[in-house]
Design a protein around this motif. Structure first.
Motif, PDB file in Angstrom:
ATOM      1  N   UNK A 108      12.192  56.087  91.658  1.00 23.29           N
ATOM      2  CA  UNK A 108      13.331  55.336  92.199  1.00 23.29           C
ATOM      3  C   UNK A 108      12.932  54.938  93.653  1.00 23.29           C
ATOM      4  N   UNK A 109      11.586  54.961  94.226  1.00 23.07           N
ATOM      5  CA  UNK A 109      11.360  54.639  95.434  1.00 23.07           C
ATOM      6  C   UNK A 109      11.421  53.320  95.669  1.00 23.07           C
ATOM      7  N   UNK A 110      12.146  52.863  96.808  1.00 22.90           N
ATOM      8  CA  UNK A 110      12.335  51.557  97.186  1.00 22.90           C
ATOM      9  C   UNK A 110      10.918  50.887  97.462  1.00 22.90           C
ATOM     10  N   UNK A 111      10.633  49.648  96.686  1.00 21.81           N
ATOM     11  CA  UNK A 111       9.372  48.994  97.037  1.00 21.81           C
ATOM     12  C   UNK A 111       9.577  47.793  97.697  1.00 21.81           C
ATOM     13  N   UNK A 112      10.833  47.279  97.575  1.00 17.01           N
ATOM     14  CA  UNK A 112      11.143  45.739  98.356  1.00 17.01           C
ATOM     15  C   UNK A 112      12.713  45.555  98.238  1.00 17.01           C
ATOM     16  N   UNK A 113      13.017  44.833  99.620  1.00 19.92           N
ATOM     17  CA  UNK A 113      14.520  44.520  99.337  1.00 19.92           C
ATOM     18  C   UNK A 113      14.479  42.971  99.848  1.00 19.92           C
ATOM     19  N   UNK A 114      14.948  42.250  99.211  1.00 23.87           N
ATOM     20  CA  UNK A 114      15.067  40.940  99.634  1.00 23.87           C
ATOM     21  C   UNK A 114      16.561  40.301  99.626  1.00 23.87           C
ATOM     22  N   UNK A 115      17.017  39.854 100.936  1.00 24.71           N
ATOM     23  CA  UNK A 115      18.599  39.517 101.030  1.00 24.71           C
ATOM     24  C   UNK A 115      18.559  38.061 101.582  1.00 24.71           C
TER      25      UNK A 115
ATOM     26  N   UNK B  38      13.522  57.317 100.878  1.00 25.68           N
ATOM     27  CA  UNK B  38      14.610  57.496  99.864  1.00 25.68           C
ATOM     28  C   UNK B  38      14.600  56.681  98.740  1.00 25.68           C
ATOM     29  N   UNK B  39      15.286  57.040  97.757  1.00 24.83           N
ATOM     30  CA  UNK B  39      15.209  56.452  96.549  1.00 24.83           C
ATOM     31  C   UNK B  39      16.517  55.074  96.307  1.00 24.83           C
ATOM     32  N   UNK B  40      16.428  54.409  95.218  1.00 28.39           N
ATOM     33  CA  UNK B  40      17.524  53.540  94.867  1.00 28.39           C
ATOM     34  C   UNK B  40      18.927  54.448  94.704  1.00 28.39           C
ATOM     35  N   UNK B  41      18.837  55.637  94.081  1.00 27.87           N
ATOM     36  CA  UNK B  41      20.020  56.280  94.032  1.00 27.87           C
ATOM     37  C   UNK B  41      20.420  56.851  95.345  1.00 27.87           C
TER      38      UNK B  41
ATOM     39  N   UNK C 151      24.422  48.283  98.012  1.00 24.40           N
ATOM     40  CA  UNK C 151      24.874  49.366  97.330  1.00 24.40           C
ATOM     41  C   UNK C 151      24.946  49.074  96.010  1.00 24.40           C
ATOM     42  N   UNK C 152      25.339  48.018  95.410  1.00 20.81           N
ATOM     43  CA  UNK C 152      25.613  47.625  94.169  1.00 20.81           C
ATOM     44  C   UNK C 152      24.059  47.185  93.719  1.00 20.81           C
ATOM     45  N   UNK C 153      23.437  46.491  94.387  1.00 24.81           N
ATOM     46  CA  UNK C 153      21.874  46.148  93.856  1.00 24.81           C
ATOM     47  C   UNK C 153      21.095  47.419  93.640  1.00 24.81           C
ATOM     48  N   UNK C 154      21.022  48.583  94.474  1.00 25.45           N
ATOM     49  CA  UNK C 154      20.612  49.816  94.285  1.00 25.45           C
ATOM     50  C   UNK C 154      20.987  50.472  92.910  1.00 25.45           C
ATOM     51  N   UNK C 155      22.334  50.341  92.726  1.00 26.43           N
ATOM     52  CA  UNK C 155      22.897  50.943  91.684  1.00 26.43           C
ATOM     53  C   UNK C 155      22.183  50.262  90.357  1.00 26.43           C
ATOM     54  N   UNK C 156      22.223  49.018  90.510  1.00 24.63           N
ATOM     55  CA  UNK C 156      21.834  48.282  89.318  1.00 24.63           C
ATOM     56  C   UNK C 156      20.204  48.512  88.985  1.00 24.63           C
ATOM     57  N   UNK C 157      19.502  48.849  90.387  1.00 21.13           N
ATOM     58  CA  UNK C 157      18.002  48.816  90.149  1.00 21.13           C
ATOM     59  C   UNK C 157      17.778  50.385  89.470  1.00 21.13           C
ATOM     60  N   UNK C 158      18.712  51.181  89.782  1.00 17.85           N
ATOM     61  CA  UNK C 158      18.508  52.682  89.274  1.00 17.85           C
ATOM     62  C   UNK C 158      18.911  52.706  87.520  1.00 17.85           C
ATOM     63  N   UNK C 159      19.292  51.405  87.179  1.00 16.14           N
ATOM     64  CA  UNK C 159      19.626  51.588  85.579  1.00 16.14           C
ATOM     65  C   UNK C 159      21.039  52.122  85.412  1.00 16.14           C
ATOM     66  N   UNK C 160      22.041  52.345  86.428  1.00 21.20           N
ATOM     67  CA  UNK C 160      23.188  53.058  86.076  1.00 21.20           C
ATOM     68  C   UNK C 160      24.320  52.064  86.051  1.00 21.20           C
TER      69      UNK C 160
END
Length: 468
Positions: free
Chosen positions: A407-414, A434-437, A454-463
């Protein structure tokens, strides 16, 4: 005037003045050389700062024109005072340059006016007004001369009607039309400024996307948004020539089938990037080398072929960003001081100050695909954000790319409201690996734009996602 120093910095842009201040803080006798009358370089005088001042002013006007009535705010006789628009920008610039003058005095940094040229790796000659000459000696030098606007074959800047961003930020009267060559950061920001106040704007871009160096979904979304404001966008078109006919310009270009076209406008703004500035530096009197793009070659410590001469910012390899130059500056000053600082250009955020803003850090999806790196995607639209709906700023999204196993963050685009500020949180997260979780399990104030992260990270984590 003192002529013998521990560290001499050449150039007073964000890299230069930051290097000088940090060097002085570390106890070095420091001088900074600047050829113009004001400190701050391109960013402060004819780049970042004046552009943001005009972007804010024109966005206020656009909001008043398009949204105030929906907020219950009634206005009459709304109009643009273009002279005051430019005057306010000049005042903002003056406040910033005055602040730099104060910082130089506060830190006992000697400011030397003129053009610097190396006589050897230990001395520079500074040629000032009326061809006066001063020679400075120093144990160390830091080259921070920045960059200048680039152009393309068939297009020569005359600074009258065929202009760069420098002239576009200081026009005397509001034009009726403008053609912008280049759909990168500078091109889309200048398009935003002028389109918002009723100027007919056309962007001609050689690549198949706006802001092509960023994640392609950002460019696709930005194209839709700019089109709504009336900007004509021609992708995969190649400019052949631009001619100044006195009271207008004629731009000739080709489409993908090599069909020729001709368009007229009041001005043509060339926004195809920038080139490193090393002219007149006397590098031939040193062992310093340039690469194929005219940049100064450096090692991992940003040291040139001369052990006591360093180079930073736009004049070396890496992203041409003011904050990158500042990071280079601190890195070099602390390296000279014997410290062990760290630089990671992957974690230098890139920002476009259109509205909504665009911000990005880390790998793009295209880069991950190219390198066959596995990833997950979490994407959350601002349309689903309660804060964004309340502010009527619902365009855009947050896109998170994370590593599937840990779950390590590789890139974030806004792309969305306050993206330039929001990107700081993902930068912090990626800096500390830190991880998406981890990102979505932190508490976020509600309602805020940041909840979209927060929501995008939640979705990326598969939850899944919790609609806000």
């Amino acid at each position: 005037m003192e002529t013998d120093f521990d560290i001499v910095v050449i150039g007073s842009g964000p890299g230069g003045y930051t290097a000088a201040i940090r060097a002085a803080q570390l106890g070095y006798k420091t001088a900074i050389i600047e050829k113009y009358h004001t400190l701050g370089g391109t960013c402060t005088n004819v780049g970042c700062i004046p552009a943001k001042a005009l972007l804010d002013s024109t966005e206020h006007y656009h909001q008043a024109l398009s949204k105030f009535q929906l907020h219950g705010i009634q206005l009459s006789e709304l109009h643009i005072n273009f002279t005051q628009l430019i005057n306010r920008k000049e005042q903002v610039v003056k406040q910033n340059t005055s602040g730099l003058d104060y910082l130089m005095k506060k830190n006992n940094i000697q400011v030397v006016r003129g053009v610097a040229s190396f006589q050897s790796n230990k001395q520079v000659k500074v040629t000032g007004e009326n061809n006066s000459e001063t020679t400075l000696s120093s144990k160390y030098f830091i080259i921070a001369t920045g960059s200048k606007p680039a152009t393309i074959r068939g297009v020569a800047l005359d600074k009258k009607r065929i202009i760069s961003s420098t002239e576009a930020l200081s026009l005397k009267t509001k034009p009726d039309s403008i053609i912008i060559i280049g759909g990168g950061v500078i091109g889309v920001e200048m398009a935003s400024i002028y389109a918002r106040i009723g100027v007919a704007v056309t962007i001609i871009e050689y690549m198949d996307s706006l802001i092509p160096s960023m994640d392609r979904e950002l460019g696709k979304e930005l194209k839709k948004i700019l089109a709504k404001t009336g900007v004509t966008i021609l992708l995969t078109h190649k400019v052949q020539s631009v001619v100044n006919n006195g009271n207008h310009v004629v731009v000739n270009y080709l489409d993908t089938t090599d069909t020729p076209y001709e368009t007229r406008a009041d001005y043509c703004l060339v926004a195809v990037g920038r080139n490193p500035y090393t002219k007149g530096l006397g590098l031939e009197n040193t062992q310093i080398e340039l690469d194929e793009k005219g940049r100064i070659k450096t090692d991992k410590q940003l040291r040139t072929a001369e052990e006591n001469i360093y180079a930073i910012g736009d004049v070396i390899n890496g992203p041409m960003l003011a904050h990158k130059a500042e990071e280079d500056a601190v890195f070099v000053a602390e390296t000279i001081n014997g410290q062990k600082p760290h630089l990671n250009y992957l974690l230098v955020p890139n920002v476009v100050y259109t509205w909504p803003e665009v911000a990005s850090v880390g790998y793009t999806e295209e880069e991950l695909k190219k390198d066959n790196i596995a990833y997950r995607v979490g994407k959350f639209p601002f349309q689903a954000s309660g804060r964004a709906r309340a502010a009527m700023d619902t365009e855009g999204f947050v896109k998170v790319l994370s590593e599937p196993k840990y779950g390590e963050l590789l890139g974030v685009h806004i792309i969305g409201p306050r993206a330039a500020d929001l990107i700081a949180q993902p930068v912090t997260g990626m800096h500390y690996e830190i991880t998406d979780e981890d990102m979505f399990r932190m508490s976020y104030a509600h309602p805020t734009y940041a909840e979209a992260i927060k929501e995008a990270c939640l979705i990326a984590s598969g939850q899944g996602s919790i609609n806000i």
